[in-house]
Motif scaffolding. Structure first.
Motif, PDB file in Angstrom:
ATOM      1  N   GLN A  96     -23.839 -39.301 -49.358  1.00 61.39           N
ATOM      2  CA  GLN A  96     -24.039 -38.432 -48.202  1.00 61.39           C
ATOM      3  C   GLN A  96     -25.468 -38.539 -47.651  1.00 61.39           C
ATOM      4  OE1 GLN A  96     -23.007 -37.097 -51.287  1.00 61.39           O
ATOM      5  NE2 GLN A  96     -20.822 -37.320 -50.856  1.00 61.39           N
ATOM      6  N   LEU A  97     -26.439 -38.579 -48.549  1.00 61.22           N
ATOM      7  CA  LEU A  97     -27.831 -38.726 -48.110  1.00 61.22           C
ATOM      8  C   LEU A  97     -28.066 -40.094 -47.475  1.00 61.22           C
ATOM      9  CD1 LEU A  97     -29.435 -37.034 -51.218  1.00 61.22           C
ATOM     10  CD2 LEU A  97     -29.805 -36.278 -48.863  1.00 61.22           C
ATOM     11  N   GLY A  98     -27.448 -41.126 -48.041  1.00 64.49           N
ATOM     12  CA  GLY A  98     -27.605 -42.468 -47.497  1.00 64.49           C
ATOM     13  C   GLY A  98     -27.037 -42.609 -46.101  1.00 64.49           C
ATOM     14  N   ALA A 146     -19.898 -46.350 -49.047  1.00 69.08           N
ATOM     15  CA  ALA A 146     -19.746 -44.916 -48.769  1.00 69.08           C
ATOM     16  C   ALA A 146     -18.705 -44.654 -47.685  1.00 69.08           C
ATOM     17  CB  ALA A 146     -21.093 -44.289 -48.392  1.00 69.08           C
ATOM     18  N   THR A 147     -17.615 -45.431 -47.698  1.00 67.47           N
ATOM     19  CA  THR A 147     -16.589 -45.259 -46.674  1.00 67.47           C
ATOM     20  C   THR A 147     -15.876 -43.909 -46.789  1.00 67.47           C
ATOM     21  OG1 THR A 147     -15.032 -46.494 -48.078  1.00 67.47           O
ATOM     22  CG2 THR A 147     -16.184 -47.731 -46.366  1.00 67.47           C
ATOM     23  N   SER A 148     -15.706 -43.400 -48.015  1.00 71.26           N
ATOM     24  CA  SER A 148     -15.051 -42.099 -48.181  1.00 71.26           C
ATOM     25  C   SER A 148     -15.900 -40.984 -47.584  1.00 71.26           C
ATOM     26  CB  SER A 148     -14.788 -41.823 -49.665  1.00 71.26           C
ATOM     27  OG  SER A 148     -13.892 -42.762 -50.200  1.00 71.26           O
ATOM     28  N   SER A 149     -17.203 -41.012 -47.854  1.00 71.06           N
ATOM     29  CA  SER A 149     -18.106 -40.003 -47.288  1.00 71.06           C
ATOM     30  C   SER A 149     -18.164 -40.127 -45.773  1.00 71.06           C
ATOM     31  CB  SER A 149     -19.513 -40.169 -47.879  1.00 71.06           C
ATOM     32  OG  SER A 149     -19.500 -39.970 -49.271  1.00 71.06           O
ATOM     33  N   ARG A 150     -18.140 -41.358 -45.279  1.00 72.22           N
ATOM     34  CA  ARG A 150     -18.177 -41.574 -43.831  1.00 72.22           C
ATOM     35  C   ARG A 150     -16.929 -40.990 -43.165  1.00 72.22           C
ATOM     36  NH1 ARG A 150     -16.780 -45.816 -40.018  1.00 72.22           N
ATOM     37  NH2 ARG A 150     -18.368 -45.896 -38.365  1.00 72.22           N
ATOM     38  N   LYS A 151     -15.772 -41.119 -43.805  1.00 74.56           N
ATOM     39  CA  LYS A 151     -14.547 -40.543 -43.243  1.00 74.56           C
ATOM     40  C   LYS A 151     -14.661 -39.027 -43.132  1.00 74.56           C
ATOM     41  CE  LYS A 151     -11.360 -44.140 -44.832  1.00 74.56           C
ATOM     42  NZ  LYS A 151     -10.284 -44.455 -45.787  1.00 74.56           N
TER      43      LYS A 151
END
Length: 377
Positions: free
Chosen positions: A226-228, A181-186
């Protein structure tokens, strides 16, 4: 005549941890260092280097334990192949997060001994990592343990089911596009800078989902990402014909998280190749979706009962069901890594939607040359 030792790496923001690693390698012989180029690091990490090629090379060459250093001419995590073939070293020295089946095969082919670092800091000095030295950012990563793809309506409209995710402390920097989930983290870092703000966690996750999927988005990023990230601990996201779960079951007690942490290991895989398309030859069907949903339920129950073997079996069943619908998830490098570990573990699956990233291994016993993760409570 001294033995030749080769190491490869980024060595951006050079620190005592780097020096200790290089000194450990140099005990085996004359040390040669191949640095990843700025372009290679950007493609792997999704970020620019703090110090460019020339400055990083100058600093590494200045270390007394280093005999010679250069910028590798290739790309990706195997960017050193040309230089190593010419150098013909006796040893290839790596960290646990730099160990891959591809490197092992490469070394065996050339008759090079692959050695994994013990990561021992200099006496009296703290253990250092580049991640820790960057601006302190507590935005977590996300690890999907079972049921991936059930957050997509194309799958959960056929059969309702759960995706099981775990929020991870950012104690290491995972590669970009690695299923963490690197994209969501960014996007989370763009909005919140260094930490998830106070407030209703479900609403914050929904906000992050909307930011990452603005109106007009064609390929909707699954909400498990996102939830994770936002929800602490271990979470079972129950989907039924939609992008957002109809309910969430959570486990955030210390005993459960310690059990999961103890028995889960990651083996690094090469990054996704340019042009990779996970949806090539897709065959989404109700029978496979039902297998995936059943595996996810088995996984959740196994973790609740502290049954490592059942958890491992559920992970394998989940992966097999995914491959029935998305066969392009599997790559040759993954198959090699699975072969290396399959007789030592209870089960396995891959992070994210495939093509690269990390092989997730569930084991009763400690596994060498793997990465340990830390759940966020």
């Amino acid at each position: 005549m001294p033995k030749k030792v080769f190491v490869s790496g980024c060595y951006d923001m050079l620190h005592s941890g780097h020096v200790a690693f290089l000194e450990e390698a140099a005990r085996l012989g004359d040390l040669y260092v191949g640095l990843g180029s700025d372009e290679t690091i950007f493609k792997l990490k999704g970020r620019k280097t703090i110090n460019g090629n020339a400055e990083r090379l100058y600093m590494v060459k200045a270390l007394r334990c280093v005999k010679e250093a250069w910028i590798n001419s290739g790309s990706g995590i195997m960017d050193f192949e040309k230089e190593v073939t010419q150098l013909k070293p006796d040893f290839f020295f790596v960290n646990t997060d730099g160990y891959t089946a591809a490197k092992k095969e490469f070394c065996e082919k050339l008759g090079i001994k692959l050695v994994v670092s013990e990561r021992i800091p200099e006496k009296g000095l703290p253990a250092r990592s580049t991640t820790a030295l960057r601006q302190e950012c507590r935005i977590p990563y996300r690890l999907e343990l079972c049921g991936g793809w059930l957050d997509q309506p194309a799958v959960n409209s056929l059969v309702p089911g759960a995706v099981i995710v775990m929020s991870l402390e950012p104690n290491m920097e995972f590669n970009d596009k690695s299923g963490m989930a690197t994209s969501s983290r960014k996007k989370a870092i763009e909005m919140w800078q260094t930490q998830i703000p106070a407030g209703d966690k479900m609403e914050l996750a929904k906000l992050l989902f909307c930011v990452e999927n603005p109106p007009g988005t064609v390929d909707i990023s699954g909400s498990q990402d996102q939830l994770g990230i936002v929800l602490p601990g271990l979470n079972k996201l129950n989907y039924d014909n939609g992008f957002w779960p109809v309910s969430v079951e959570s486990k955030n007690d210390q005993e459960t998280l310690e059990f999961v942490q103890k028995h889960i290991y990651l083996a690094a895989l090469p990054p996704r190749r340019p042009g990779y398309d996970v949806k090539k030859d897709t065959h989404i069907n109700a029978a496979s979706a039902a297998k995936l949903a059943a595996a996810s339920e088995k996984c959740w129950q196994a973790i609740c009962k502290r049954d490592v073997k059942a958890w491992g079996a559920a992970a394998r069943e989940s992966f097999e069901a995914q491959l029935e619908m998305f066969p392009a998830m599997l790559t040759e490098e993954m198959t090699q890594t699975i072969e290396e570990y399959k007789n030592q573990v209870c089960g396995w699956k891959i992070s994210g939607c495939g093509g690269g990233g990390y092989l997730i291994l569930i084991s009763e016993n400690s596994l060498p040359n793997t990465i340990k993760v830390v759940p966020r409570s």
